[in-house]
Design an enzyme around this catalytic site. Structure first.
Site, PDB file in Angstrom:
ATOM      1  N   GLY A 174       0.835  -1.148   0.005  1.00 31.35           N
ATOM      2  CA  GLY A 174       0.134  -0.088   0.093  1.00 31.35           C
ATOM      3  C   GLY A 174       0.864   1.113   0.128  1.00 31.35           C
ATOM      4  CB  ALA A 175       0.908   4.241  -2.107  1.00 23.82           C
TER       5      ALA A 175
ATOM      6  NE  ARG B  65       5.400  -3.429  -4.384  1.00 17.95           N
ATOM      7  CZ  ARG B  65       4.037  -3.512  -4.106  1.00 17.95           C
ATOM      8  NH1 ARG B  65       3.463  -3.273  -3.070  1.00 17.95           N
ATOM      9  NH2 ARG B  65       3.143  -3.875  -4.852  1.00 17.95           N
TER      10      ARG B  65
ATOM     11  CD  GLN C 155      -3.275  -6.957  -3.090  1.00 21.10           C
ATOM     12  OE1 GLN C 155      -3.910  -7.477  -3.981  1.00 21.10           O
ATOM     13  NE2 GLN C 155      -1.791  -6.531  -3.601  1.00 21.10           N
TER      14      GLN C 155
ATOM     15  CG  ASP D 112      -0.215   2.140  -5.743  1.00 20.35           C
ATOM     16  OD1 ASP D 112      -1.436   1.695  -5.880  1.00 20.35           O
ATOM     17  OD2 ASP D 112       0.577   1.732  -4.954  1.00 20.35           O
TER      18      ASP D 112
ATOM     19  CG  ASN E  25      -5.107   2.036  -6.849  1.00 28.67           C
ATOM     20  OD1 ASN E  25      -4.617   1.995  -5.980  1.00 28.67           O
ATOM     21  ND2 ASN E  25      -6.473   1.255  -6.859  1.00 28.67           N
ATOM     22  CE  LYS E  26      -2.566  -4.032  -6.155  1.00 30.09           C
ATOM     23  NZ  LYS E  26      -0.920  -4.544  -6.679  1.00 30.09           N
TER      24      LYS E  26
HETATM   25  O1  MRU Z   1       0.511  -4.021  -4.462  1.00 30.22           O
HETATM   26  P1  MRU Z   1      -0.017  -3.343  -3.416  1.00 30.22           P
HETATM   27  O2  MRU Z   1      -0.933  -4.065  -2.414  1.00 30.22           O
HETATM   28  O3  MRU Z   1       0.848  -2.524  -2.681  1.00 30.22           O
HETATM   29  O4  MRU Z   1      -1.071  -2.241  -4.089  1.00 30.22           O
HETATM   30  C1  MRU Z   1      -1.642  -1.371  -3.559  1.00 30.22           C
HETATM   31  C2  MRU Z   1      -2.970  -0.481  -4.125  1.00 30.22           C
HETATM   32  O5  MRU Z   1      -2.773  -0.528  -5.317  1.00 30.22           O
HETATM   33  C3  MRU Z   1      -3.432   0.510  -3.154  1.00 30.22           C
HETATM   34  O6  MRU Z   1      -4.687   0.868  -3.641  1.00 30.22           O
HETATM   35  C4  MRU Z   1      -2.555   1.799  -3.294  1.00 30.22           C
HETATM   36  O7  MRU Z   1      -1.231   1.599  -2.755  1.00 30.22           O
HETATM   37  C5  MRU Z   1      -3.310   2.985  -2.159  1.00 30.22           C
HETATM   38  S1  MRU Z   1      -3.055   2.618  -0.700  1.00 30.22           S
HETATM   39  C6  MRU Z   1      -3.890   3.749   0.274  1.00 30.22           C
END
Ligand code: MRU
Length: 338
Positions: free
Chosen positions: A46-47, A88, A195, A236, A246-247
């Site tokens: 998560g960012a 990442r 997730q 992100d 984003n995801k």
């Molecule tokens: O691969 P991840 O689990 O780090 O991806 C997370 C996401 O895409 C979230 O939606 C994003 O980081 C926002 S978290 C507040």
């Protein structure tokens, strides 16, 4: 409150998100190398969460240093910053946090090594506290967009676990729930790493928030049935023009939302905005292990020989985003972040 990142005594504690929802285990970290590995392997993800965690990683590097002078310490910190930044590529919060730690280190390089370690630890803790405050503020702004008895669809986990606490998209959901506006949260399971089902559903259960889990492929059908009032996800990286990484799967939801006339909101702290890039075209999209797609929860579900494309994120064009919700307020298109 769910706290995925905590400093205790001389160590960083991370709630191991790879084990949720089956086990709740906090792991201790005392070196930046181990912190980098935790980010890489999604123990923390998560960012905003990886940004804050990396900041503690830099503080740990300073505290462990045997350097005798400022130049020696700065060289070690630069190595830690580089190593943590290589974990990442997509979430800008990681680089934002590392840059902030670098600036603080440079500004205080005259301090004795031990004192600088303390100063950097205080900065990391401040970032953690500021993130929770930002999420509460953006949650309150976002709640003004939520109608009575709302049915909200969300993707991935952008809730407490993805931040220092409270969450971004999850913050909007929490704030709406606290104000009695929420009827239901549709939780996308979020293949391939799940997730949504592993983390967001766990949070909803833990806090008694009414929700219903769906496979990602069910989202269109649920919208078609008129059972979604709005979609809200995290981010992100947000480019100057509002294009948002984003995801993986977020872009598809934005297209679906537009087709069904449903508002599509992005919720993120301003640390997720990257005004240095004009559009989403230059956002680096992380590609992860093919095994994540060839299997589910460690069980193989595809031939080992099948080639795989496994992007962890996608980019939603700004014109599909109804509002970008931040702690500073609500932004509507056309977006011009500076
Ligand atoms: O691969 P991840 O689990 O780090 O991806 C997370 C996401 O895409 C979230 O939606 C994003 O980081 C926002 S978290 C507040």
């Amino acid at each position: 409150m769910i706290s995925p990142i905590r400093w205790q005594g001389d160590r960083l504690l991370l709630l191991d998100q790879t084990l949720l929802p089956a086990q709740e285990v906090e792991r201790p970290y005392t070196t930046w190398h181990d912190v980098a590995e935790a980010i890489r392997t999604l123990v923390v993800r998560g960012a905003p969460a990886i940004g804050v965690t990396a900041a503690f990683g830099v503080a740990l590097a300073a505290r462990a240093s045997a350097a005798r002078d400022a130049d020696g310490l700065m060289a070690e910190l630069e190595e830690a910053i580089k190593g943590l930044g290589a974990t990442r590529p997509t979430a800008v919060n990681l680089f934002w946090a590392l840059e902030r730690m670098r600036r603080v280190a440079l500004a205080h390089r005259h301090l004795p090594v031990a004192a600088l370690g303390q100063r950097l630890l205080a900065e990391a803790q401040a970032m953690l506290d500021e993130d929770v405050a930002a999420n509460r503020a953006l949650g309150a702004h976002g709640a003004t967009l939520v109608p009575e008895r709302a049915r909200i669809l969300t993707h991935c986990n952008a809730a407490a676990l993805a931040t220092a606490g409270y969450g971004t998209a999850g913050g909007v959901i929490r704030a709406a729930h606290e104000r009695g506006r929420l009827s239901l949260v549709w939780v996308d399971e979020t293949r391939p790493v799940m997730q949504g089902s592993r983390l967001t559903a766990w949070e909803m259960v833990k806090e008694g928030i009414p929700h219903r889990l769906i496979s990602d492929v069910a989202a269109a059908f649920v919208m078609k049935r008129g059972e979604v009032d709005l979609v809200v996800t995290g981010a992100d990286r947000i480019a100057a023009n509002g294009d948002t990484a984003n995801k993986i799967g977020t872009y598809g939801l934005a297209v679906l939302a537009r087709h069904h006339g449903i508002p599509f909101y992005i919720a993120a702290p301003v640390s997720t905005i990257d005004p240095s890039i004009p559009t989403g075209a230059s956002i680096v999209i992380e590609e992860r292990d093919p095994a994540e797609v060839r299997g589910v929860a460690g069980r193989q579900t595809a031939p080992a020989e099948s080639p795989v494309f496994n992007p962890a994120f996608d980019v939603t064009p700004a014109d599909l985003i109804t509002v970008i919700i931040t702690e500073r307020g609500l932004y509507r298109p056309p977006y011009h972040f500076t």
